[in-house]
Design an enzyme around this catalytic site. Structure first.
Site, PDB file in Angstrom:
ATOM      1  N   SER A 112       0.859  -1.185   0.000  1.00 48.59           N
ATOM      2  CA  SER A 112       0.000   0.000   0.000  1.00 48.59           C
ATOM      3  C   SER A 112       0.891   1.229   0.000  1.00 48.59           C
ATOM      4  O   SER A 112       2.117   1.126   0.052  1.00 48.59           O
ATOM      5  CB  SER A 112      -0.884   0.002   1.245  1.00 48.59           C
ATOM      6  OG  SER A 112      -0.090   0.323   2.368  1.00 48.59           O
ATOM      7  N   LYS A 113       0.246   2.381  -0.011  1.00 49.68           N
ATOM      8  CA  LYS A 113       1.002   3.630  -0.088  1.00 49.68           C
ATOM      9  C   LYS A 113       1.955   3.818   1.090  1.00 49.68           C
ATOM     10  O   LYS A 113       2.891   4.594   1.011  1.00 49.68           O
ATOM     11  CB  LYS A 113       0.037   4.809  -0.183  1.00 49.68           C
ATOM     12  CG  LYS A 113      -0.601   4.870  -1.556  1.00 49.68           C
ATOM     13  CD  LYS A 113      -1.220   6.217  -1.816  1.00 49.68           C
ATOM     14  CE  LYS A 113      -1.986   6.193  -3.126  1.00 49.68           C
ATOM     15  NZ  LYS A 113      -3.365   6.623  -3.004  1.00 49.68           N
ATOM     16  N   ARG A 114       1.685   3.112   2.180  1.00 55.57           N
ATOM     17  CA  ARG A 114       2.592   3.211   3.336  1.00 55.57           C
ATOM     18  C   ARG A 114       3.987   2.693   2.977  1.00 55.57           C
ATOM     19  O   ARG A 114       4.986   3.122   3.527  1.00 55.57           O
ATOM     20  CB  ARG A 114       2.070   2.360   4.503  1.00 55.57           C
ATOM     21  CG  ARG A 114       0.982   2.991   5.310  1.00 55.57           C
ATOM     22  CD  ARG A 114       0.620   2.110   6.479  1.00 55.57           C
ATOM     23  NE  ARG A 114       0.203   0.786   6.059  1.00 55.57           N
ATOM     24  CZ  ARG A 114       0.852  -0.330   6.323  1.00 55.57           C
ATOM     25  NH1 ARG A 114       1.969  -0.323   7.006  1.00 55.57           N
ATOM     26  NH2 ARG A 114       0.394  -1.496   5.895  1.00 55.57           N
ATOM     27  N   HIS A 115       4.046   1.708   2.074  1.00 56.69           N
ATOM     28  CA  HIS A 115       5.335   1.086   1.744  1.00 56.69           C
ATOM     29  C   HIS A 115       6.064   1.835   0.639  1.00 56.69           C
ATOM     30  O   HIS A 115       7.248   2.093   0.717  1.00 56.69           O
ATOM     31  CB  HIS A 115       5.126  -0.346   1.248  1.00 56.69           C
ATOM     32  CG  HIS A 115       4.385  -1.200   2.219  1.00 56.69           C
ATOM     33  ND1 HIS A 115       3.080  -1.575   2.026  1.00 56.69           N
ATOM     34  CD2 HIS A 115       4.768  -1.743   3.392  1.00 56.69           C
ATOM     35  CE1 HIS A 115       2.687  -2.326   3.038  1.00 56.69           C
ATOM     36  NE2 HIS A 115       3.682  -2.436   3.885  1.00 56.69           N
TER      37      HIS A 115
END
Ligand code: GLU
Length: 459
Positions: A236-239
């Site tokens: 996801s955008k967190r990664h």
């Protein structure tokens, strides 16, 4: 001849996991001289957006993953689904059910209390209800036996039919459901092989039931491993950035993106390849079962290898838009020479283009770490270097290298003690091509001016 399809739901921008699914479908079909198709699964009217559909199709087009026929849209095919539903009703494979949401909730509660798996219990199956605005159409699913999914990657996966309840095919407003459209379309598009994410495995036996009830031929399946972030959670955008556009904007070429994504869950000896080489060597059955972990470092590595494969003109062409973003144009002095000198300084086009800026524009300042580590203590060295360089009559790499040796020998200093402060003076940081070449590219006047500025800065 294999026919594959990519069937995105246009509820977001093209995700790199989706690109990998599309890519494997594309490559697999091409290996047999077959067809690759696109189907837009926009039955969710609320979440589906035209702009996402356009983003998905144009993104794939940019990568060269073009469909062999015009993409179809589920929202435009209601008649087909209605006909298929009629067929199931006529053959007794589907029935109307008038259970209200409250009935279903009560059913679930009772099942949960009895320690059973909550699922629709088939209570309307034999009631012979007519269609109304309160009824949904359900598939009469086999109550016994097993459904075996023969997965090209995972082998046989067996499901007990008793665990699968009677799926809704048409909602009470008459709109068809995802599973139903998916099956009807695969048949209508002549699909032979369904290649999609592992998250669809549990849908497959349900869809097989619909297929069989409609008398459609069996399909081949391959469920691809999920793409995870480094913490083993779904990417996801967190990664990392997840949309194709973000990678395009970061300055990764299409060759890099295709190459790096193909390596997510599949491997081969020669890790750097073109799409044609991928079509030659890809083996669907060699795709791994375990989830694939996305690693930006690897992406960067593939990028540097792919950029190195380009000939000079190819490189000038792909970097041009990134140079223009930096406000640097082809007619600027030494444009090509500077680009070639900086070509391997970074791993993607955006960073390379940005790194050339000091050659074309005044410096915004000096890299702080570099100032502390090299510049502050270099007043004497730079002053002497300025003197030596200003006396040079020939300004080329060879002469400049000799002059630099002279400066080092004079102070008896190791190379970095002379070269790094000079680099900072010229480009603002310690990253530049060989120093002699950097000086040559700047020209005498500009080089001396920047060294003088650095001297002023220190004092
Ligand atoms: N529309 C589904 C999705 O975006 C794909 C279903 C399929 O490939 O069969 O996940």
């Amino acid at each position: 001849m294999k026919v594959t399809r990519f069937a995105p739901s246009p509820t977001g921008n093209l995700h790199i996991g989706g690109v990998r699914t599309a890519l494997f479908n594309y490559v697999f079909s091409k290996q047999s001289g077959g067809l690759f198709l696109i189907r837009v699964e926009d039955t969710d009217r609320e979440r589906s957006k035209k702009e996402y559909e356009e983003d998905i199709i144009s993104g794939l087009e940019w990568l060269g993953i073009s469909p062999d026929k015009t993409p179809i849209r589920q929202s435009e095919r209601s008649d087909m689904y209605q006909k298929a539903a009629d067929k199931l009703i006529d053959s007794g494979n589907a029935y109307w059910c008038d259970c209200s949401p409250e009935d279903l909730e009560e059913m679930r509660e009772q099942q949960a209390a009895a320690g059973k798996k909550p699922m629709y219990d088939g209570r309307s199956r034999n009631l012979g209800l007519e269609r109304s605005d309160k009824t949904v159409l359900r598939l009469a699913t086999p109550l016994e036996g097993e459904t075996v999914v023969n997965d090209l990657i995972r082998g046989e996966i067996t499901f007990n039919n008793s665990e699968l309840d009677d799926l809704i095919l048409l909602r009470s407003d008459g709109s068809p459901t995802y599973h139903f459209c998916n099956v009807v379309d695969d048949f209508d598009q002549g699909v032979t092989t369904v290649i999609r994410g592992e998250d669809h495995i549990s849908n497959t036996p349900r869809q097989i039931h619909i297929q069989k009830a409609l008398g459609y031929p069996d399909l081949e399946y391959a469920h691809l491993p999920l793409v995870l972030g480094e913490d083993k959670k779904r990417l996801s955008k967190r990664h990392a950035a997840t949309s194709l556009n973000a990678y395009k904007e970061m300055g990764f070429t299409k060759e890099t993106i295709i190459n790096a994504l193909a390596l997510l869950g599949w491997s081969t000896e020669n890790e750097i390849f073109s799409i044609d080489e991928l079509i030659e060597s890809f083996k669907l059955e060699n795709v791994q079962k375990a989830a694939a972990v996305f690693d930006l470092k690897r992406f960067n590595w593939v990028s540097s290898q792919q950029l190195a494969k380009l000939d000079e003109n190819g490189f000038f062409e792909v970097i041009k838009p990134f140079m223009e973003n930096e406000d640097v144009y082809e007619d600027y002095p030494n444009y090509k020479k500077i680009l070639l000198a900086m070509r391997t300084s970074k791993t993607n086009l955006k960073d390379i283009a940005h790194a050339t800026r000091p050659f074309f524009y005044e410096l915004d300042g000096y890299d702080e770490k570099g100032v502390k580590k090299f510049l502050n203590e270099s007043l004497e060295t730079l002053t002497f270097a300025l003197e030596v360089l200003s006396k040079l009559t020939e300004w080329n790499e060879t002469e400049l290298d000799m002059a630099l040796i002279k400066v080092r020998d004079y102070f008896n200093l190791p190379i970095p003690k002379v070269n790094q402060p000079m680099r900072i003076a010229l480009v603002g940081s310690t990253v530049s091509p060989s120093l002699g070449l950097t000086l040559e590219l700047f020209g005498k006047e500009k080089s001396l001016e920047r060294i003088q500025k650095a001297i002023d800065f220190i004092s």
